[in-house]
Design a protein around this motif. Structure first.
Motif, PDB file in Angstrom:
ATOM      1  N   PRO A 158      30.745  18.688 -28.118  1.00  7.45           N
ATOM      2  CA  PRO A 158      31.776  18.614 -29.251  1.00  7.45           C
ATOM      3  C   PRO A 158      32.389  20.112 -29.133  1.00  7.45           C
ATOM      4  O   PRO A 158      32.037  21.392 -28.684  1.00  7.45           O
ATOM      5  CB  PRO A 158      30.819  18.727 -30.425  1.00  7.45           C
ATOM      6  CG  PRO A 158      29.439  19.276 -29.848  1.00  7.45           C
ATOM      7  CD  PRO A 158      29.364  18.722 -28.521  1.00  7.45           C
ATOM      8  N   ASN A 159      33.696  20.296 -29.883  1.00  8.87           N
ATOM      9  CA  ASN A 159      34.480  21.345 -29.804  1.00  8.87           C
ATOM     10  C   ASN A 159      34.401  21.996 -31.368  1.00  8.87           C
ATOM     11  O   ASN A 159      34.215  23.118 -31.553  1.00  8.87           O
ATOM     12  CB  ASN A 159      35.796  20.997 -29.844  1.00  8.87           C
ATOM     13  CG  ASN A 159      36.211  20.468 -28.656  1.00  8.87           C
ATOM     14  OD1 ASN A 159      36.652  19.069 -28.601  1.00  8.87           O
ATOM     15  ND2 ASN A 159      36.045  21.242 -27.236  1.00  8.87           N
ATOM     16  N   ILE A 160      33.930  21.096 -32.513  1.00  6.51           N
ATOM     17  CA  ILE A 160      33.771  21.294 -33.780  1.00  6.51           C
ATOM     18  C   ILE A 160      32.152  20.688 -34.276  1.00  6.51           C
ATOM     19  O   ILE A 160      32.021  19.534 -33.770  1.00  6.51           O
ATOM     20  CB  ILE A 160      34.818  20.687 -34.768  1.00  6.51           C
ATOM     21  CG1 ILE A 160      35.856  21.527 -34.376  1.00  6.51           C
ATOM     22  CG2 ILE A 160      34.336  21.127 -36.322  1.00  6.51           C
ATOM     23  CD1 ILE A 160      36.210  22.882 -34.791  1.00  6.51           C
ATOM     24  N   ILE A 161      31.496  21.585 -35.002  1.00  7.70           N
ATOM     25  CA  ILE A 161      30.378  21.105 -35.502  1.00  7.70           C
ATOM     26  C   ILE A 161      30.148  20.960 -36.845  1.00  7.70           C
ATOM     27  O   ILE A 161      30.775  21.918 -37.477  1.00  7.70           O
ATOM     28  CB  ILE A 161      29.252  21.793 -34.853  1.00  7.70           C
ATOM     29  CG1 ILE A 161      28.824  21.649 -33.406  1.00  7.70           C
ATOM     30  CG2 ILE A 161      27.935  21.871 -35.844  1.00  7.70           C
ATOM     31  CD1 ILE A 161      27.737  22.493 -32.948  1.00  7.70           C
ATOM     32  N   ILE A 162      29.910  19.891 -37.345  1.00  7.02           N
ATOM     33  CA  ILE A 162      29.688  19.716 -38.877  1.00  7.02           C
ATOM     34  C   ILE A 162      28.168  19.305 -39.376  1.00  7.02           C
ATOM     35  O   ILE A 162      27.783  18.347 -39.049  1.00  7.02           O
ATOM     36  CB  ILE A 162      31.000  18.728 -39.665  1.00  7.02           C
ATOM     37  CG1 ILE A 162      32.312  19.117 -39.349  1.00  7.02           C
ATOM     38  CG2 ILE A 162      30.369  18.465 -41.168  1.00  7.02           C
ATOM     39  CD1 ILE A 162      33.391  18.429 -39.998  1.00  7.02           C
ATOM     40  N   ASP A 163      27.583  20.576 -40.023  1.00 11.91           N
ATOM     41  CA  ASP A 163      26.288  20.420 -40.032  1.00 11.91           C
ATOM     42  C   ASP A 163      25.529  20.331 -41.384  1.00 11.91           C
ATOM     43  O   ASP A 163      26.405  20.944 -42.441  1.00 11.91           O
ATOM     44  CB  ASP A 163      25.624  21.573 -39.334  1.00 11.91           C
ATOM     45  CG  ASP A 163      24.290  21.536 -38.650  1.00 11.91           C
ATOM     46  OD1 ASP A 163      23.882  20.362 -38.541  1.00 11.91           O
ATOM     47  OD2 ASP A 163      24.068  22.322 -37.880  1.00 11.91           O
ATOM     48  N   ASP A 164      24.666  19.810 -41.743  1.00 10.82           N
ATOM     49  CA  ASP A 164      23.881  19.816 -42.871  1.00 10.82           C
ATOM     50  C   ASP A 164      22.576  20.132 -42.951  1.00 10.82           C
ATOM     51  O   ASP A 164      21.882  19.245 -42.885  1.00 10.82           O
ATOM     52  CB  ASP A 164      24.404  18.464 -43.736  1.00 10.82           C
ATOM     53  CG  ASP A 164      23.729  18.304 -45.332  1.00 10.82           C
ATOM     54  OD1 ASP A 164      23.090  19.221 -45.567  1.00 10.82           O
ATOM     55  OD2 ASP A 164      24.447  17.690 -45.937  1.00 10.82           O
ATOM     56  N   GLY A 185      33.724  26.234 -33.236  1.00 10.94           N
ATOM     57  CA  GLY A 185      32.885  26.713 -34.423  1.00 10.94           C
ATOM     58  C   GLY A 185      32.473  25.531 -35.349  1.00 10.94           C
ATOM     59  O   GLY A 185      32.563  24.204 -34.832  1.00 10.94           O
ATOM     60  N   GLY A 186      32.051  25.640 -36.420  1.00 10.36           N
ATOM     61  CA  GLY A 186      31.475  24.631 -37.289  1.00 10.36           C
ATOM     62  C   GLY A 186      31.408  24.921 -38.364  1.00 10.36           C
ATOM     63  O   GLY A 186      31.933  26.173 -39.095  1.00 10.36           O
ATOM     64  N   CYS A 187      31.131  24.215 -39.411  1.00  9.99           N
ATOM     65  CA  CYS A 187      30.897  24.140 -40.864  1.00  9.99           C
ATOM     66  C   CYS A 187      29.491  23.888 -41.326  1.00  9.99           C
ATOM     67  O   CYS A 187      28.995  22.828 -40.701  1.00  9.99           O
ATOM     68  CB  CYS A 187      31.968  23.214 -41.503  1.00  9.99           C
ATOM     69  SG  CYS A 187      33.655  23.104 -41.049  1.00  9.99           S
ATOM     70  N   GLU A 188      28.940  24.557 -42.283  1.00  8.59           N
ATOM     71  CA  GLU A 188      27.781  24.278 -42.841  1.00  8.59           C
ATOM     72  C   GLU A 188      28.004  23.878 -44.272  1.00  8.59           C
ATOM     73  O   GLU A 188      28.082  24.475 -45.079  1.00  8.59           O
ATOM     74  CB  GLU A 188      26.746  25.461 -42.634  1.00  8.59           C
ATOM     75  CG  GLU A 188      25.373  25.061 -43.386  1.00  8.59           C
ATOM     76  CD  GLU A 188      24.531  23.949 -42.904  1.00  8.59           C
ATOM     77  OE1 GLU A 188      24.467  23.568 -41.920  1.00  8.59           O
ATOM     78  OE2 GLU A 188      24.065  23.206 -44.217  1.00  8.59           O
ATOM     79  N   GLU A 189      26.954  22.618 -44.758  1.00  4.47           N
ATOM     80  CA  GLU A 189      27.163  22.179 -45.835  1.00  4.47           C
ATOM     81  C   GLU A 189      26.323  22.632 -47.054  1.00  4.47           C
ATOM     82  O   GLU A 189      26.872  22.722 -48.225  1.00  4.47           O
ATOM     83  CB  GLU A 189      27.017  20.430 -45.734  1.00  4.47           C
ATOM     84  CG  GLU A 189      26.864  19.712 -47.027  1.00  4.47           C
ATOM     85  CD  GLU A 189      28.300  19.242 -47.505  1.00  4.47           C
ATOM     86  OE1 GLU A 189      29.467  19.800 -47.112  1.00  4.47           O
ATOM     87  OE2 GLU A 189      28.266  18.729 -48.597  1.00  4.47           O
ATOM     88  N   THR A 190      25.210  22.979 -46.771  1.00  2.00           N
ATOM     89  CA  THR A 190      24.170  23.221 -47.721  1.00  2.00           C
ATOM     90  C   THR A 190      23.443  24.577 -47.876  1.00  2.00           C
ATOM     91  O   THR A 190      23.598  25.354 -46.512  1.00  2.00           O
ATOM     92  CB  THR A 190      23.184  21.860 -47.807  1.00  2.00           C
ATOM     93  OG1 THR A 190      22.373  21.887 -49.033  1.00  2.00           O
ATOM     94  CG2 THR A 190      22.001  22.198 -46.791  1.00  2.00           C
ATOM     95  N   ILE A 397      36.937  20.279 -48.501  1.00  4.60           N
ATOM     96  CA  ILE A 397      36.499  21.675 -47.905  1.00  4.60           C
ATOM     97  C   ILE A 397      36.337  21.755 -46.560  1.00  4.60           C
ATOM     98  O   ILE A 397      36.670  22.236 -46.091  1.00  4.60           O
ATOM     99  CB  ILE A 397      35.544  22.426 -48.972  1.00  4.60           C
ATOM    100  CG1 ILE A 397      35.908  22.547 -50.590  1.00  4.60           C
ATOM    101  CG2 ILE A 397      35.318  23.540 -48.099  1.00  4.60           C
ATOM    102  CD1 ILE A 397      36.556  23.877 -50.849  1.00  4.60           C
ATOM    103  N   GLN A 398      35.395  20.757 -46.326  1.00  2.00           N
ATOM    104  CA  GLN A 398      34.819  20.343 -45.049  1.00  2.00           C
ATOM    105  C   GLN A 398      35.955  20.085 -43.996  1.00  2.00           C
ATOM    106  O   GLN A 398      36.066  20.948 -42.969  1.00  2.00           O
ATOM    107  CB  GLN A 398      33.838  19.203 -44.976  1.00  2.00           C
ATOM    108  CG  GLN A 398      32.468  19.521 -45.349  1.00  2.00           C
ATOM    109  CD  GLN A 398      31.412  20.257 -44.333  1.00  2.00           C
ATOM    110  OE1 GLN A 398      32.268  20.817 -43.340  1.00  2.00           O
ATOM    111  NE2 GLN A 398      30.219  20.342 -44.536  1.00  2.00           N
TER     112      GLN A 398
END
Ligand code: NAI
Length: 456
Positions: A158-164, A185-190, A397-398
């Motif tokens: 992956p190029n982007i990570i969306i994590d929880d 880069g990535g985004c963290e949900e919690t 937002i994500q």
């Protein structure tokens, strides 16, 4: 690795083959879909023939997610994720599925898994696969299968990570570091995921920028407080079918989620006790009208217990021992460690599945206590998670944070970054417009007044 994957795929296909119950597809079309799955997809799901039910759930979400619908339209035209691969690990139910579809509409190749073995909905996973997304997840997977699903999603590069909760980021850093150069880069949900990221960052171990999505105002003000507040009680009520009014509810943790959980328990007519370790949060709970005491005291009188701290063993053996016969325990924190389930299973003289998602444990002291959804997040493992309108804001937002990473990732020097304020404000403005609410705008004179230190 290839052998393991084939093995899993055989299991999932056999699960489809063995279906005897009446379903939306006849045998022939189910077989057709299985062939489609085998030939065209690399997915691992329980049963592709469940897709129609999943599609209807996603449609319902779409109808109620104004922001995501707007973003889907914008992304379809502008394709911000063209040529990018996104790996996503979030509780795999219909709201998450719609987020995946919005990102796909923006040009992303999507690789999707869940973030908890009990929160994946198999029909929703099937709908995504039918729509051309790669999914590795099924309900009630073993810890080994869960880890494999995470790994298989990441194998896409992956190029982007969306994590929880941090499982993707953790796997990349500990077991698949060769993927790091391709990750923007990535985004963290919690909250729990952010605690893990902060620990990594402080140790100098975080190797790519991560956006703290949870910390955006439009996320935790609404998702953690009102989303958790409502959906925890939805999960408890539909699972137990017991009255809350007149009962004693113990909420462990008075953070954003705890405040919502306590507020809604009060609304249902319960007497609420809060347990805390932070003296300021404890005063806040007292001033909000709740009783505050240590868990071991609360344990003696509570009827319902909800842990939502992000901490470990918040309810332990000493607490079980003094609980009333019939006490109901559940957790809404990210990991299933808040109730010491391992010890409870060890000391129980007898266990009994009393209803779906309610396991009874007979204690050495003689009383029975009941744990919902094996101590995993009750609102997701025994419910459908937060209301759609709430996840609309969180996932907007994500999606906008992922777009920000694509546009600005190369300029970022910090590894742990906040959601840009303009994204937060943009989401709030869009939401207000959909709610049909207007607000005042500062006049020039007022702006001057607010920015001055000389005016009286
Ligand atoms: P928060 O940081 O705002 O609040 C946690 C509170 O728990 C703090 O006030 C802290 O002092 C307290 N606490 C910590 N250890 C404790 C202990 N041993 N006993 C009593 N209190 C203790 O965090 P937030 O946002 O409320 O999240 C809490 C957990 O819920 C996290 O694991 C988060 O990831 C998860 N979460 C779950 C959601 C769901 O849908 N079920 C949604 C959002 C977050």
């Amino acid at each position: 690795m290839i052998q393991e994957r084939c093995y899993i795929r055989k299991i999932s296909l056999r699960a489809s083959d063995d279906r005897t119950d009446d379903h939306h597809y006849n045998k022939n079309s189910a077989e057709y879909l299985i062939i489609l799955l085998e030939e065209k997809m690399n997915s691992e799901i329980r049963d592709l023939s469940l897709a129609e039910s999943g599609e209807r759930k996603i449609e319902w979400v779409k109808r109620n997610c104004d922001l995501l619908r707007t973003l889907e339209k914008e992304f379809t035209e502008t394709k911000p994720f063209a040529g990018k691969k996104i790996a996503l690990s979030v509780h795999l139910e219909a709201k998450t599925a719609y987020l995946c579809k919005v990102l796909k509409a923006g040009g992303a190749d999507m690789y999707v898994t869940g973030s908890n073995p009990l929160s994946t909905q198999d029909d929703v996973a099937a709908a995504l696969v039918k729509d051309g997304l790669e999914v590795h997840a099924w309900y009630d997977c073993t810890p080994e299968e869960y880890e494999l699903h995470i790994r298989h999603v990441l194998e896409a590069g992956p190029n982007i990570i969306i994590d929880d909760g941090g499982d993707l980021v953790n796997m990349v850093h500990t077991k698949m570091p060769e993927l790091i150069p391709a990750i923007i880069g990535g985004c963290e949900e919690t909250t729990t995921g952010i605690i893990r990221l902060e620990a990594m960052n402080n140790a100098g171990e975080l190797k790519f920028p991560m956006v703290r999505v949870n910390n955006a105002d439009c996320k935790h003000f609404f998702d953690n407080r009102y989303g958790t507040g409502q959906s925890v009680w939805d999960g408890i009520n539909r699972t137990t079918n017991l009255i809350v009014a007149g009962k004693i509810v113990v909420v462990a943790g008075y953070g954003w989620c705890g405040k919502g959980t306590a507020m809604r328990a009060k609304g249902l007519g319960a007497r609420v006790i809060v347990t805390e370790i932070d003296p300021i949060k404890a005063i806040e709970a007292v001033m909000d009208g709740f009783d505050v005491m240590p868990m071991n005291e609360a344990a003696k009188i509570g009827d319902f217990f909800v842990t939502v701290t992000g901490c470990d063993k918040v309810i332990d053996e000493e607490d079980f021992a003094v609980m009333k016969d019939g006490a109901v325990l559940c957790n809404a924190g990210h990991f299933d460690c808040e109730i010491d389930m391992a010890r409870l299973r060890e000391i129980a003289l007898e266990t009994r599945e009393q209803r779906k998602n309610i396991m009874g444990y007979k204690l050495p002291t003689g009383q029975w206590i009941f744990v919902l959804a094996e101590g995993r997040l009750v609102n997701l493992a025994a419910g459908d998670g937060h209301p759609a309108e709430i996840m609309d804001m969180s996932f907007a937002i994500q999606a906008l944070s992922a777009k920000y990473l694509v546009e600005h990732g190369s300029e970022l020097t910090e590894k742990l970054i906040d959601v840009p304020r303009e994204v937060d404000i943009d989401v709030a403005k869009r939401k207000l417009a959909f709610l049909g609410k207007e607000i005042d705008v500062l006049t020039e004179e007022q702006e001057k007044y607010l920015n001055s230190y000389t005016l009286a």
